[in-house]
Scaffold this motif. Sequence first.
Motif, mmCIF file in Angstrom:
data_model
loop_
_atom_site.group_PDB
_atom_site.id
_atom_site.type_symbol
_atom_site.label_atom_id
_atom_site.label_comp_id
_atom_site.label_asym_id
_atom_site.label_seq_id
_atom_site.Cartn_x
_atom_site.Cartn_y
_atom_site.Cartn_z
ATOM 1 N N LEU A 175 0.808 -1.218 0.000
ATOM 2 C CA LEU A 175 0.000 0.000 0.000
ATOM 3 C C LEU A 175 0.842 1.269 0.000
ATOM 4 O O LEU A 175 0.379 2.321 -0.434
ATOM 5 C CB LEU A 175 -0.922 0.011 1.226
ATOM 6 C CG LEU A 175 -2.111 -0.943 1.194
ATOM 7 C CD1 LEU A 175 -2.814 -0.961 2.545
ATOM 8 C CD2 LEU A 175 -3.093 -0.560 0.088
ATOM 9 N N ARG A 176 2.060 1.192 0.479
ATOM 10 C CA ARG A 176 2.881 2.400 0.629
ATOM 11 C C ARG A 176 3.208 3.072 -0.696
ATOM 12 O O ARG A 176 3.576 4.252 -0.734
ATOM 13 C CB ARG A 176 4.168 2.069 1.374
ATOM 14 C CG ARG A 176 5.155 1.246 0.569
ATOM 15 C CD ARG A 176 6.380 0.895 1.366
ATOM 16 N NE ARG A 176 7.302 0.060 0.597
ATOM 17 C CZ ARG A 176 8.358 -0.536 1.120
ATOM 18 N NH1 ARG A 176 8.620 -0.405 2.405
ATOM 19 N NH2 ARG A 176 9.150 -1.269 0.358
ATOM 20 N N HIS A 177 3.073 2.345 -1.791
ATOM 21 C CA HIS A 177 3.356 2.906 -3.109
ATOM 22 C C HIS A 177 2.187 3.730 -3.651
ATOM 23 O O HIS A 177 2.307 4.322 -4.727
ATOM 24 C CB HIS A 177 3.673 1.782 -4.102
ATOM 25 C CG HIS A 177 4.802 0.907 -3.672
ATOM 26 N ND1 HIS A 177 6.101 1.359 -3.555
ATOM 27 C CD2 HIS A 177 4.834 -0.405 -3.294
ATOM 28 C CE1 HIS A 177 6.888 0.377 -3.150
ATOM 29 N NE2 HIS A 177 6.145 -0.698 -2.981
ATOM 30 N N PHE A 178 1.078 3.756 -2.913
ATOM 31 C CA PHE A 178 -0.130 4.418 -3.407
ATOM 32 C C PHE A 178 -0.672 5.411 -2.373
ATOM 33 O O PHE A 178 -0.219 5.438 -1.236
ATOM 34 C CB PHE A 178 -1.198 3.361 -3.727
ATOM 35 C CG PHE A 178 -0.726 2.299 -4.675
ATOM 36 C CD1 PHE A 178 -0.675 2.532 -6.039
ATOM 37 C CD2 PHE A 178 -0.302 1.060 -4.199
ATOM 38 C CE1 PHE A 178 -0.221 1.555 -6.909
ATOM 39 C CE2 PHE A 178 0.155 0.080 -5.067
ATOM 40 C CZ PHE A 178 0.193 0.325 -6.425
ATOM 41 N N GLN A 179 -1.640 6.190 -2.805
ATOM 42 C CA GLN A 179 -2.306 7.155 -1.932
ATOM 43 C C GLN A 179 -3.774 6.767 -1.734
ATOM 44 O O GLN A 179 -4.647 7.621 -1.677
ATOM 45 C CB GLN A 179 -2.207 8.565 -2.528
ATOM 46 C CG GLN A 179 -0.790 9.111 -2.602
ATOM 47 C CD GLN A 179 -0.769 10.514 -3.154
ATOM 48 O OE1 GLN A 179 -1.326 10.786 -4.212
ATOM 49 N NE2 GLN A 179 -0.127 11.424 -2.425
ATOM 50 N N ILE A 180 -4.007 5.480 -1.617
ATOM 51 C CA ILE A 180 -5.377 4.970 -1.557
ATOM 52 C C ILE A 180 -6.132 5.521 -0.352
ATOM 53 O O ILE A 180 -7.277 5.976 -0.477
ATOM 54 C CB ILE A 180 -5.369 3.427 -1.558
ATOM 55 C CG1 ILE A 180 -4.867 2.916 -2.920
ATOM 56 C CG2 ILE A 180 -6.755 2.873 -1.252
ATOM 57 C CD1 ILE A 180 -4.653 1.419 -2.993
ATOM 58 N N GLU A 181 -5.495 5.501 0.806
ATOM 59 C CA GLU A 181 -6.172 5.980 2.025
ATOM 60 C C GLU A 181 -6.532 7.459 1.907
ATOM 61 O O GLU A 181 -7.637 7.878 2.269
ATOM 62 C CB GLU A 181 -5.269 5.741 3.243
ATOM 63 C CG GLU A 181 -5.953 5.951 4.580
ATOM 64 C CD GLU A 181 -6.964 4.866 4.927
ATOM 65 O OE1 GLU A 181 -7.916 5.166 5.679
ATOM 66 O OE2 GLU A 181 -6.809 3.732 4.447
ATOM 67 N N LYS A 182 -5.594 8.253 1.416
ATOM 68 C CA LYS A 182 -5.838 9.693 1.272
ATOM 69 C C LYS A 182 -6.950 9.965 0.265
ATOM 70 O O LYS A 182 -7.826 10.809 0.498
ATOM 71 C CB LYS A 182 -4.555 10.389 0.827
ATOM 72 C CG LYS A 182 -4.692 11.892 0.710
ATOM 73 C CD LYS A 182 -3.374 12.536 0.298
ATOM 74 C CE LYS A 182 -3.526 14.047 0.177
ATOM 75 N NZ LYS A 182 -2.245 14.689 -0.238
#
Length: 201
Positions: A33-40
């Motif tokens: 997940l760290r490669h993406f801004q999914i949560e934001k």
Amino acid sequence: MDLFLPALLVAAGFMALRLREQRQRIVLLASHLRHFQIEKLMENLTEGYLRGLGESEAGRREQVWQLLGSTESALAGQVTRFAAGFAKVGSDEARVSRLPFTLPYAGRWLPRTTFDVRQAFAIHARGLSEVAANATGLSPRDKAFMMSAELFLMQHTCHWFCKSRTVASARLLARHRTSYDQVTAAVSPATRRDYLALVKG
């Protein structure tokens, strides 16, 4: 008393294994997940939906919906790439217990009681992309409702993978005031069909 100490040791060993597996899963998921801004993007979308639903002026409301369209597409694209990356994880690491409680390394000992989370993430990615594209012509309000449900269900899967189904459902209820059954009923028919077939076995 003769059985107390052995029972205590077994319980301590069980808890240690459970915590170890949970830490491994959290690290594994975070590494993808760290490669993406999914949560934001999820937060931005949720806040945007509330803003759009609360806007009384039609023109401003339409402007909000149009702006959110690009966020929906960006989020769907990132989840698709995340699911493709996670698909490369080994089978043993991707098994999730269908049991309501945590059973350490259930994928090794009881594989028939588990499902493959890689398939679940693929279902979520497809569902988000289809709702974002809105080929069925949902109204902005209905689209926001379904998109939110798709996102909440994916969040539930992440928590289920890291902890357990019971913990995931409790977090869903606490964070979004929505039950697991309500969320599965609100996603798209295709997502609901494929997801339930996977997790129920």
